[in-house]
Enzyme design. Structure first.
Site, PDB file in Angstrom:
ATOM      1  N   ALA A   1       0.803  -1.227   0.000  1.00 12.49           N
ATOM      2  CA  ALA A   1       0.000   0.000   0.000  1.00 12.49           C
ATOM      3  C   ALA A   1       0.832   1.272   0.000  1.00 12.49           C
ATOM      4  CB  ALA A   1      -0.934   0.006   1.199  1.00 12.49           C
TER       5      ALA A   1
ATOM      6  N   ASP B   1      -4.556  -8.441 -15.929  1.00  7.58           N
ATOM      7  CA  ASP B   1      -3.866  -7.857 -17.078  1.00  7.58           C
ATOM      8  C   ASP B   1      -4.640  -6.575 -17.324  1.00  7.58           C
ATOM      9  OD1 ASP B   1      -3.274  -6.945 -19.645  1.00  7.58           O
ATOM     10  OD2 ASP B   1      -2.622  -8.932 -20.250  1.00  7.58           O
ATOM     11  N   HIS B   2      -4.063  -5.435 -16.986  1.00  9.87           N
ATOM     12  CA  HIS B   2      -4.885  -4.215 -16.970  1.00  9.87           C
ATOM     13  C   HIS B   2      -5.417  -3.856 -18.359  1.00  9.87           C
ATOM     14  CE1 HIS B   2      -1.217  -2.002 -18.121  1.00  9.87           C
ATOM     15  NE2 HIS B   2      -2.001  -0.993 -18.466  1.00  9.87           N
TER      16      HIS B   2
ATOM     17  N   LYS C   1       2.531   7.435 -28.192  1.00 14.54           N
ATOM     18  CA  LYS C   1       1.807   6.367 -27.516  1.00 14.54           C
ATOM     19  C   LYS C   1       0.580   6.031 -28.338  1.00 14.54           C
ATOM     20  CE  LYS C   1      -0.281   5.194 -23.054  1.00 14.54           C
ATOM     21  NZ  LYS C   1       0.516   4.063 -22.656  1.00 14.54           N
TER      22      LYS C   1
ATOM     23  N   HIS D   1      -0.278  -8.382 -22.501  1.00 11.55           N
ATOM     24  CA  HIS D   1      -1.176  -7.455 -23.189  1.00 11.55           C
ATOM     25  C   HIS D   1      -1.395  -7.823 -24.664  1.00 11.55           C
ATOM     26  CE1 HIS D   1      -0.428  -5.478 -19.518  1.00 11.55           C
ATOM     27  NE2 HIS D   1       0.573  -4.710 -19.889  1.00 11.55           N
TER      28      HIS D   1
HETATM   29  C1  BG6 Z   1       2.660  -2.217 -18.122  1.00  6.58           C
HETATM   30  C2  BG6 Z   1       4.125  -2.344 -18.447  1.00  6.58           C
HETATM   31  O1  BG6 Z   1       2.070  -3.477 -17.971  1.00  6.58           O
HETATM   32  O2  BG6 Z   1       1.997  -1.519 -19.166  1.00  6.58           O
HETATM   33  C3  BG6 Z   1       4.756  -0.984 -18.717  1.00  6.58           C
HETATM   34  O3  BG6 Z   1       4.785  -2.968 -17.370  1.00  6.58           O
HETATM   35  C4  BG6 Z   1       3.961  -0.207 -19.731  1.00  6.58           C
HETATM   36  O4  BG6 Z   1       6.102  -1.136 -19.145  1.00  6.58           O
HETATM   37  C5  BG6 Z   1       2.480  -0.207 -19.369  1.00  6.58           C
HETATM   38  O5  BG6 Z   1       4.475   1.117 -19.778  1.00  6.58           O
HETATM   39  C6  BG6 Z   1       1.639   0.427 -20.459  1.00  6.58           C
HETATM   40  O6  BG6 Z   1       0.320   0.527 -20.010  1.00  6.58           O
HETATM   41  P1  BG6 Z   1      -0.676   1.615 -20.599  1.00  6.58           P
HETATM   42  O7  BG6 Z   1      -1.967   1.336 -19.926  1.00  6.58           O
HETATM   43  O8  BG6 Z   1      -0.076   2.951 -20.274  1.00  6.58           O
HETATM   44  O9  BG6 Z   1      -0.697   1.378 -22.075  1.00  6.58           O
END
Ligand code: BG6
Length: 509
Positions: free
Chosen positions: A31, A194-195, A362, A257
């Site tokens: 945390a 996995d976000h 990006k 991802h």
């Molecule tokens: C993370 C990686 O899982 O995803 C990072 O560890 C990366 O290296 C990031 O920068 C990118 O996530 P997002 O949501 O910004 O595309």
């Protein structure tokens, strides 16, 4: 409900329902770290603001650093904009410091949880979020289990454990970690994050494919020429060299991802949106990917590392000159691969995946290029010069969907132009409509919905595809060389050549 969302898009809302979870507590290990402050607490606050947290809830942050509840609240307060709901939210936040390796910490945790459970009348429903270094996952889970904190009772109370990435560093370690976790937890208690799966646009891949009958008939080898998945970042390794030197891009982005996006784009229609139906189809797809064979020319795979260069007018240093990176590091910051899916739908359709740091901007997107017309009636325009239709799934930052079509431009009889039909989510639904991925995922975990979490089998399949490459790169064997690219470019020449040899180009360049 129907409304004019912008000058030319009308939105008819058919169905929109969000359920709220049962009373519960969220216990965050790690945390005092970056993830908690940057993502988890702001996501929980947003859920609270939108009245999606249960009325009865508490958040208990745990870490080594000694801190009072008040100091923790003050620290968390800096992570979101002040508003009139903030004080009430922070009243639900508490903190416990201690050493995760000591049994005494869990004794204290147990008694603290008993008090919070009583004060907030949450019953013993709990989410344990492990935002810690991965080498602590097993130890914490074992202790939680031995302290009876992950026990699920016959009264329906539940305990769920969220595991952050990296989940293992190769097939063997991922299998070992799964085995250890399963000694104490059932698969239905394990939420591997996995976000990318929590991103609105990634979820929309399923809605686009399976809520529209017009796409499936053309979503195959007869109509699609190739699929490209790009996840590009302009940032470098930043302050994470300690982790990245042990990881590299293949582990950091590809194994999770990119493979997840690929599975959603290419899988068969699931029978329902139930977690295991969706996850079964993803697993089947991953199982159909042909093992990657590297050759020296880079026909199937190119790995590279950034050199110095310029991004957004700024000069940036080479990876090897970043703080805490070895001067002779062989760690890859870019990978491009040509994957083949051996099933009926996709035979002969190349899937080109690439991801890298220090690329010009990006952007995460999926570009689906359809086949060209078989014959041109518009002579002298030959089929070759008639551009193919491209469907673009813009995952971020300009979230939306686009489709290019050829049309007659007013003027001479043979005057053609490519038009882009673009749906931009932020313009159509408003900026607030794009919740952070962690909001979706935390809420789903509280709801017990594992659809957007990675199941053991698909996680292991992704590792089994990539582990042979990692072993070759890291062993003394004869693997193709690491390439280099200037920061601010779209990767090495070899990645461009990979497609050009097959008569294609990267969609974004
Ligand atoms: C993370 C990686 O899982 O995803 C990072 O560890 C990366 O290296 C990031 O920068 C990118 O996530 P997002 O949501 O910004 O595309």
């Amino acid at each position: 409900m129907t409304r004019e969302a912008s000058s030319h898009v009308t939105v008819h809302e058919h169905y929109c329902v969000e359920s709220g979870p049962e009373p519960c507590g969220v216990v965050i290990f790690g945390a005092s770290g970056d993830l908690t402050q940057r993502k988890l607490i702001p996501a929980l606050f947003r859920l609270y603001e939108r009245e999606l947290l249960p009325e009865n809830f508490y958040i208990l942050g745990c870490a080594r650093t000694a801190m009072s509840d008040d100091a923790f609240r003050r620290k968390m307060r800096t992570s979101f904009a002040t508003n009139d709901k903030m004080a009430a939210f922070l009243d639900h936040c508490f903190y416990l410091s201690g050493d995760y390796k000591e049994f005494s910490f869990y004794r204290e945790l147990r008694s603290r949880l008993a008090k919070l459970t009583e004060a907030f009348r949450t019953g013993s429903n709990r989410v344990f979020y492990l935002a810690t270094p991965p080498n602590l996952y097993t130890e914490i889970t074992n202790h939680l289990s031995e302290s009876q904190l992950t026990k699920e009772d016959d009264d329906g109370s539940w305990a769920r454990v969220v595991i952050e990435k990296p989940f293992g560093r190769d097939l063997q370690s991922a299998v070992a970690l799964n085995r250890e976790l399963h000694k104490k937890l059932t698969e239905s208690q394990i939420y591997r994050i996995d976000h990318y799966l929590g991103k609105e646009t990634v979820q929309n891949i399923l809605m686009l494919r399976f809520a529209n009958a017009i796409f499936d008939p053309i979503w195959n080898r007869q109509y699609i020429d190739n699929v490209q998945i790009t996840v590009a970042e302009s940032i470098g390794v930043e302050h994470r060299a300690g982790y990245y030197e042990q990881s590299g891009l293949l582990r950091d982005m590809f194994q999770n991802h990119l493979m997840e996006i690929l599975a959603l784009v290419a899988m068969e229609p699931p029978a329902s949106f139930a977690a295991n139906c969706v996850r079964d189809e993803k697993t089947k797809l991953l199982r159909a990917i042909r093992p990657l064979v590297e050759d020296r020319r880079g026909d199937n795979l190119v790995r590279a590392q950034y050199e110095g260069g310029r991004i957004d007018g700024e000069t940036v240093v080479a990876y090897r000159q970043e703080a805490d990176v070895a001067a002779d590091s062989m760690v890859e910051t870019f990978v491009a691969a040509n994957l083949v899916i051996d099933n009926w739908r996709w035979q002969g359709v190349p899937f080109y995946l690439r991801s890298g740091k220090r690329l010009p901007r990006k952007v995460s997107e999926v570009a689906i290029t359809f086949k060209k017309v078989p014959h041109s009636i518009f002579t002298p325009l030959m089929p070759d010069v008639l551009p193919a239709n491209v469907m673009l799934l813009n995952l971020q930052p300009d979230e939306g969907i686009g489709l290019t079509i050829q049309a007659k431009k007013p003027g001479p009889k043979l005057c053609m132009a490519s038009l882009a039909m673009d749906f931009n989510y932020r313009e159509i639904f408003g900026t607030d409509s794009m919740p952070d991925a962690y909001e979706r995922l935390l809420l789903d975990c509280m709801l017990g919905d594992q659809t957007l979490f990675v199941r053991e089998d698909s996680m292991q399949l992704a590792w089994s595809l990539l582990t042979p490459l990692l072993q070759r790169w890291e062993g003394s064997g004869n693997s193709p060389p690491l390439c280099f690219y200037a920061a601010g470019s779209w990767g090495p020449q070899e990645a461009i050549a990979l497609l050009q040899r097959q008569g294609r180009n990267w969609y974004t360049q």
